[in-house]
Design a protein around this motif. Structure first.
Motif, short mmCIF file in Angstrom:
data_model
loop_
_atom_site.label_atom_id
_atom_site.label_comp_id
_atom_site.label_asym_id
_atom_site.label_seq_id
_atom_site.Cartn_x
_atom_site.Cartn_y
_atom_site.Cartn_z
N ARG A 40 0.78 -1.22 0.00
CA ARG A 40 0.00 0.00 0.00
C ARG A 40 0.83 1.28 0.00
O ARG A 40 0.37 2.31 -0.49
N ASP A 41 2.03 1.27 0.59
CA ASP A 41 2.79 2.51 0.64
C ASP A 41 4.27 2.22 0.80
O ASP A 41 4.67 1.19 1.36
N VAL A 42 5.08 3.15 0.27
CA VAL A 42 6.54 3.12 0.40
C VAL A 42 6.98 4.50 0.85
O VAL A 42 6.58 5.50 0.25
N GLU A 43 7.79 4.58 1.89
CA GLU A 43 8.25 5.86 2.42
C GLU A 43 9.77 5.81 2.58
O GLU A 43 10.29 5.02 3.37
N ALA A 44 10.48 6.64 1.80
CA ALA A 44 11.94 6.72 1.89
C ALA A 44 12.31 7.88 2.80
O ALA A 44 12.04 9.04 2.47
N VAL A 45 12.93 7.58 3.93
CA VAL A 45 13.30 8.60 4.91
C VAL A 45 14.76 9.01 4.74
O VAL A 45 15.10 10.19 4.82
N SER A 46 15.62 8.03 4.49
CA SER A 46 17.05 8.28 4.29
C SER A 46 17.65 7.07 3.59
O SER A 46 16.95 6.11 3.28
N ALA A 47 18.96 7.12 3.35
CA ALA A 47 19.63 6.01 2.69
C ALA A 47 19.62 4.75 3.55
O ALA A 47 19.81 3.64 3.03
N THR A 48 19.39 4.88 4.84
CA THR A 48 19.38 3.73 5.74
C THR A 48 18.01 3.49 6.34
O THR A 48 17.88 2.75 7.32
N GLU A 49 16.98 4.11 5.76
CA GLU A 49 15.64 3.91 6.31
C GLU A 49 14.58 4.10 5.23
O GLU A 49 14.19 5.23 4.91
N VAL A 50 14.14 2.97 4.68
CA VAL A 50 13.04 2.95 3.73
C VAL A 50 12.00 1.97 4.27
O VAL A 50 12.32 0.81 4.55
N TRP A 51 10.75 2.43 4.42
CA TRP A 51 9.70 1.61 4.98
C TRP A 51 8.70 1.21 3.91
O TRP A 51 8.41 1.99 3.00
#
Length: 378
Positions: A40-51
């Protein structure tokens, strides 16, 4: 009502800047899920944190959440507190690495028959459950979440919009119809879109925003990077300073049908058996003008590389005749042509820029095999 900004259309056919260290893609397969799943969703926060968030299921009545994190090296699956193995996750929203929110539903209450709202928060080390407004008979369970530095907006399936200030909930709107898009920005502004209207929060109050002639509600795009924007047959409308500002399409591209949209002011125009992707860069129009290529999504990274997702279909036996299953593949626009990026698994990828880099990550489900896939050039 729409303010018109004069603009010189600069058509840039190809000539994309290249960076060798971002040309090589690789597969980074997520944690294996059940055979049936919905991303349902993809959220990229940083190079070491993608949810990534969604749900998986073994039958029509048994749903289990999907919540996984890519740390730049590998994937880890999480069981957010309070939902266990009984619910679905629909939406992610990130303020920063230590402030990520996920919203969804838990299984139906045996007494009321309503699904319960679920809201989870990541503080950088663990997920916790946050008490959400109770479900209501209009539909109740949360479908959209938008977080910012001052709090969190939630919109449920019945159109109730509430605000969490860190201590308590306040209901702001009761629209009576589902909210399909909801975003809250660091500026304090927030936007939402239903099936029939667009609403704007200016930091003090919500108001319905009228659309100019030719603009369609379902085509309004709301993203933190772009704000609110929508195409018309004549050009691109972007909200600014209390009105819609219009940038006309280049000559020869007006009054064509809009067949696709992608974040970053990308507009897919059809007509005459061909189509083109147009993007307003802020100073001119980039045009990818070809009869084949990205049919589903397109994005430009900070190095100037243009990536897209094109459809793939396969005929398979299905009683009493064949049917076609659909998936996607990664492609690139370079030197005026779309080319397939070889060696990657197929999937209906959602592409996200990785903050702080010029790299991209894609996550999606292969519509043919049903497998969850992920790729990156980071």
């Amino acid at each position: 009502m729409a303010g018109v900004v004069a603009a010189t259309a600069v058509v840039v056919p190809g000539g994309v800047a290249q960076a060798a260290d971002g040309d090589e893609w690789r597969a980074i397969r997520p944690i294996v899920t059940l055979p049936e799943r919905d991303l349902r969703d993809v959220e990229a926060v940083s190079a070491t944190e993608v949810w990534i968030a969604g749900y998986q299921y073994s039958s029509a009545s048994a749903y289990f959440p999907i919540l996984q994190r890519w740390n730049g090296r590998n994937w880890r699956a999480y069981d957010p507190k309070g939902i266990g193995f009984e619910g679905r996750l629909y939406d992610l929203s990130a303020v920063g690495p230590n402030d990520v929110w996920v919203a969804g539903v838990r299984e139906e209450d045996d007494e009321t028959g309503l699904t319960e709202t679920y809201l989870g928060h990541w503080d950088g080390s663990a997920w916790s459950m946050v008490d959400a407004p109770p479900a209501n008979e209009a539909g109740g369970s949360v479908r959209r979440v938008a977080a910012d530095g001052g709090g969190v907006w939630l919109a449920d399936a019945g159109g109730r919009v509430s605000r969490w200030d860190g201590t308590s909930w306040t209901t702001h709107l009761d629209l009576g119809e589902p909210v399909y898009a909801l975003e809250s920005f660091a500026s304090g502004d927030a936007w939402l879109r239903t099936e029939s209207a667009v609403h704007h929060w200016d930091g003090t109050a919500w108001s319905q925003v009228a659309l100019p002639e030719g603009a369609l509600v379902y085509q309004v795009q709301i993203t933190e990077q772009d704000g609110a924007w929508v195409p018309t047959p004549a050009g691109l409308l972007v909200w600014g300073n209390g009105s819609w500002q219009e940038t006309p399409f280049p000559d020869g591209y007006q009054n064509r049908s809009v067949t696709g949209l992608s974040a970053g002011h990308w507009i897919r125009l059809g007509g005459g058996g061909e189509w083109s992707w147009l993007r307003w860069t802020g100073s001119g129009w980039f045009v990818a003008d070809r009869a084949s290529g990205a049919s589903r999504e397109v994005t430009a990274d900070s190095a100037g590389r243009v990536w897209g997702v094109d459809g793939v279909s396969v005929a398979v036996p299905f009683d009493p005749q064949q049917t076609r299953l659909h998936s996607g593949k990664l492609i690139r626009y370079r030197d005026g042509e779309w080319e397939t990026v070889s060696g990657l698994p197929r999937a209906n990828y959602i592409l996200r820029a990785i903050p702080g880099t010029d790299k991209t990550i894609g996550v999606g489900v292969d519509g043919i095999t049903g497998d969850l896939k992920a790729i990156t050039n980071g």
